[in-house]
Write an enzyme that holds these catalytic residues in place. Structure first.
Site, PDB file in Angstrom:
ATOM      1  N   GLU A 212       0.821  -1.219   0.000  1.00 34.51           N
ATOM      2  CA  GLU A 212       0.000   0.000   0.000  1.00 34.51           C
ATOM      3  C   GLU A 212       0.857   1.272   0.000  1.00 34.51           C
ATOM      4  OE1 GLU A 212      -1.219   1.772   3.545  1.00 34.51           O
ATOM      5  OE2 GLU A 212      -1.106  -0.083   4.729  1.00 34.51           O
TER       6      GLU A 212
ATOM      7  N   VAL B 265      -5.256  -0.210   3.051  1.00 31.54           N
ATOM      8  CA  VAL B 265      -5.348  -1.653   2.819  1.00 31.54           C
ATOM      9  C   VAL B 265      -6.596  -1.957   1.985  1.00 31.54           C
ATOM     10  CG1 VAL B 265      -5.675  -3.909   3.902  1.00 31.54           C
ATOM     11  CG2 VAL B 265      -4.030  -2.289   4.870  1.00 31.54           C
TER      12      VAL B 265
ATOM     13  N   ASP C  33     -17.107   4.944  13.657  1.00 31.69           N
ATOM     14  CA  ASP C  33     -15.984   4.921  12.727  1.00 31.69           C
ATOM     15  C   ASP C  33     -15.395   3.515  12.649  1.00 31.69           C
ATOM     16  OD1 ASP C  33     -13.700   5.338  11.258  1.00 31.69           O
ATOM     17  OD2 ASP C  33     -12.950   6.999  12.475  1.00 31.69           O
TER      18      ASP C  33
ATOM     19  N   SER D 188     -13.229   1.130   9.904  1.00 32.54           N
ATOM     20  CA  SER D 188     -12.463   1.228   8.657  1.00 32.54           C
ATOM     21  C   SER D 188     -13.103   0.438   7.533  1.00 32.54           C
ATOM     22  CB  SER D 188     -11.051   0.708   8.887  1.00 32.54           C
ATOM     23  OG  SER D 188     -10.357   0.668   7.658  1.00 32.54           O
ATOM     24  N   ALA D 189     -13.068   1.007   6.338  1.00 33.21           N
ATOM     25  CA  ALA D 189     -13.523   0.296   5.133  1.00 33.21           C
ATOM     26  C   ALA D 189     -12.601  -0.869   4.793  1.00 33.21           C
ATOM     27  CB  ALA D 189     -13.618   1.268   3.962  1.00 33.21           C
ATOM     28  N   ASP D 190     -11.461  -0.983   5.480  1.00 34.78           N
ATOM     29  CA  ASP D 190     -10.610  -2.175   5.315  1.00 34.78           C
ATOM     30  C   ASP D 190     -11.415  -3.436   5.605  1.00 34.78           C
ATOM     31  OD1 ASP D 190      -8.477  -0.464   4.888  1.00 34.78           O
ATOM     32  OD2 ASP D 190      -7.380  -1.037   6.713  1.00 34.78           O
TER      33      ASP D 190
ATOM     34  N   LYS E   8      -4.439  -1.600  13.492  1.00 30.94           N
ATOM     35  CA  LYS E   8      -3.859  -0.303  13.829  1.00 30.94           C
ATOM     36  C   LYS E   8      -3.901  -0.091  15.337  1.00 30.94           C
ATOM     37  CE  LYS E   8      -5.787   3.218  11.721  1.00 30.94           C
ATOM     38  NZ  LYS E   8      -6.315   4.115  10.665  1.00 30.94           N
TER      39      LYS E   8
HETATM   40  N1  PSU Z   1      -1.439   1.446  10.290  1.00 30.31           N
HETATM   41  C1  PSU Z   1      -0.385   2.265  10.442  1.00 30.31           C
HETATM   42  N2  PSU Z   1      -0.236   3.319   9.617  1.00 30.31           N
HETATM   43  C2  PSU Z   1      -1.132   3.570   8.609  1.00 30.31           C
HETATM   44  C3  PSU Z   1      -2.236   2.690   8.443  1.00 30.31           C
HETATM   45  C4  PSU Z   1      -2.342   1.651   9.296  1.00 30.31           C
HETATM   46  O1  PSU Z   1       0.408   2.089  11.354  1.00 30.31           O
HETATM   47  O2  PSU Z   1      -0.946   4.560   7.894  1.00 30.31           O
HETATM   48  C5  PSU Z   1      -3.236   2.952   7.341  1.00 30.31           C
HETATM   49  C6  PSU Z   1      -3.449   1.716   6.462  1.00 30.31           C
HETATM   50  O3  PSU Z   1      -3.341   2.122   5.112  1.00 30.31           O
HETATM   51  C7  PSU Z   1      -4.859   1.287   6.778  1.00 30.31           C
HETATM   52  C8  PSU Z   1      -5.493   2.630   7.034  1.00 30.31           C
HETATM   53  O4  PSU Z   1      -5.471   0.573   5.732  1.00 30.31           O
HETATM   54  O5  PSU Z   1      -4.522   3.271   7.854  1.00 30.31           O
HETATM   55  C9  PSU Z   1      -6.855   2.556   7.660  1.00 30.31           C
HETATM   56  O6  PSU Z   1      -7.357   3.862   7.786  1.00 30.31           O
HETATM   57  P1  PSU Z   1      -8.887   4.135   8.199  1.00 30.31           P
HETATM   58  O7  PSU Z   1      -9.018   3.705   9.625  1.00 30.31           O
HETATM   59  O8  PSU Z   1      -9.069   5.603   8.007  1.00 30.31           O
HETATM   60  O9  PSU Z   1      -9.707   3.295   7.272  1.00 30.31           O
HETATM   61 MN    MN Z   2     -12.146   5.624   9.599  1.00 29.08          MN
END
Ligand code: PSU
Ligand code: MN
Length: 295
Positions: free
Chosen positions: A25, A104, A136, A138-140, A157
């Site tokens: 990524e 991701v 909130d 994640s869309a992951d 995370k």
């Molecule tokens: N974990 C980290 N650093 C990051 C991320 C995860 O230590 O930058 C990123 C990854 O790309 C993950 C994203 O897919 O954060 C998820 O973000 P969100 O919660 O906004 O979906």
């Molecule tokens: Mn988010």
């Protein structure tokens, strides 16, 4: 629209020859480290993939195309002003010609379109602390539930509600495997996480489990690999997450804020551990991809 997805020549050749390819990524490149450290982490991850005998395919949106297999010059364009792209964001970013760094979930979406099933990263997104205010998630997780792939990470995370995320992964039917561990690593810390759904002892075993999961119609699997150097930043993290909340920082801005504050207040320790675990996870994803190609 035929140029919506541009697969680099080395990646294209590897895919058509049935060789192992690992997607990487760009969100962590653009937003996970202060520039230019992110580019170094990306290049080191690619080197780890190559060292294990696979071809790296770093993914991001540039010049109106979703690029699968960025060159070094292209990777250098992923600075902090790049958009952060989840699955919902890819199309608009490509059409509008902006630079976009894939999460991701965004990476999974593009990798799937290109026919790549293995991904290495730092931490998967999940359920944020304080759910449901705001709700909130994640869309992951949605991408993992839809798309067949194997993702190597050091858990989720670090600023998330890990217990709630693992419950949701179970609900979505996403296996959480431990690579030579019984509990899911807590990103910076190896121990103390929730139990995994199964433990695997080798890259070959992980490849066979993934293959069986996909034959059963399953989508993604998560493999947790513990960081080689384990540090405890739980208290520091709570302090920073509370501070982000007080300052009204929400949504996609939370992670960059928290990571920057952690790096600063741990005097660089979290940055070093974060970098090293990302590179090691890329290497393990490549070992598993190589084992899968040989099945
Ligand atoms: N974990 C980290 N650093 C990051 C991320 C995860 O230590 O930058 C990123 C990854 O790309 C993950 C994203 O897919 O954060 C998820 O973000 P969100 O919660 O906004 O979906
Ligand atoms: Mn988010």
């Amino acid at each position: 629209m035929e140029h919506l997805i541009r697969v680099g020549s080395e990646v294209r050749a590897a895919l058509s020859a049935g060789r192992a390819v690992v997607a990487l990524e760009t969100t962590l490149v653009a937003h996970g480290f202060p520039a230019p450290a992110g580019v170094e982490v990306g290049l080191a991850s690619e080197a780890a993939v190559r060292a294990a005998g696979a071809v790296p395919a770093t993914i991001g949106v540039l010049d109106g195309a979703i690029v699968v297999g960025l060159t070094e010059n292209e990777l250098e364009r992923f600075s902090p002003d790049a958009r952060k792209l989840g699955p919902r964001d890819l199309a608009a970013c490509a059409v509008q010609g902006a630079v976009g760094a894939t999460t991701v979930g965004g990476t999974l979406t593009a990798a799937h379109a290109a026919g790549i099933r293995f991904i290495g990263t730092g931490g998967l997104g999940g359920v944020h602390r304080g759910f449901p205010t705001p709700p909130d998630v994640s869309a992951d997780l949605g991408a993992c539930a839809r798309i067949p792939a194997l993702i190597v990470s050091s858990g989720v995370k670090s600023l998330l509600d890990v217990g709630a995320t693992v419950e949701l992964l179970e609900t979505l039917g996403i296996p959480v495997l431990g690579y030579r561990v019984d509990t899911l690593p807590l990103f910076y810390a190896a121990d103390g996480g929730p139990p995994v759904s199964a433990r695997v002892e080798s890259a070959g075993e992980a490849a066979r489990v993934a293959d069986a999961h996909w034959r059963l119609g399953g989508a993604s699997l998560l493999i947790g690999r513990a960081p080689d150097e384990s540090i405890d930043v739980v208290d520091l993290m709570e302090e920073i997450v509370a501070e982000a909340h007080e300052r009204g920082i929400v949504g996609q801005a939370v992670t960059p804020f928290v990571l920057a504050a952690l790096h600063e207040r741990s005097h660089g320790e979290t940055r070093r551990v974060n970098r090293d675990l990302i590179v090691a996870n890329a290497g393990l994803a490549a070992e598993i991809a190589v084992a899968h190609a040989a099945l």
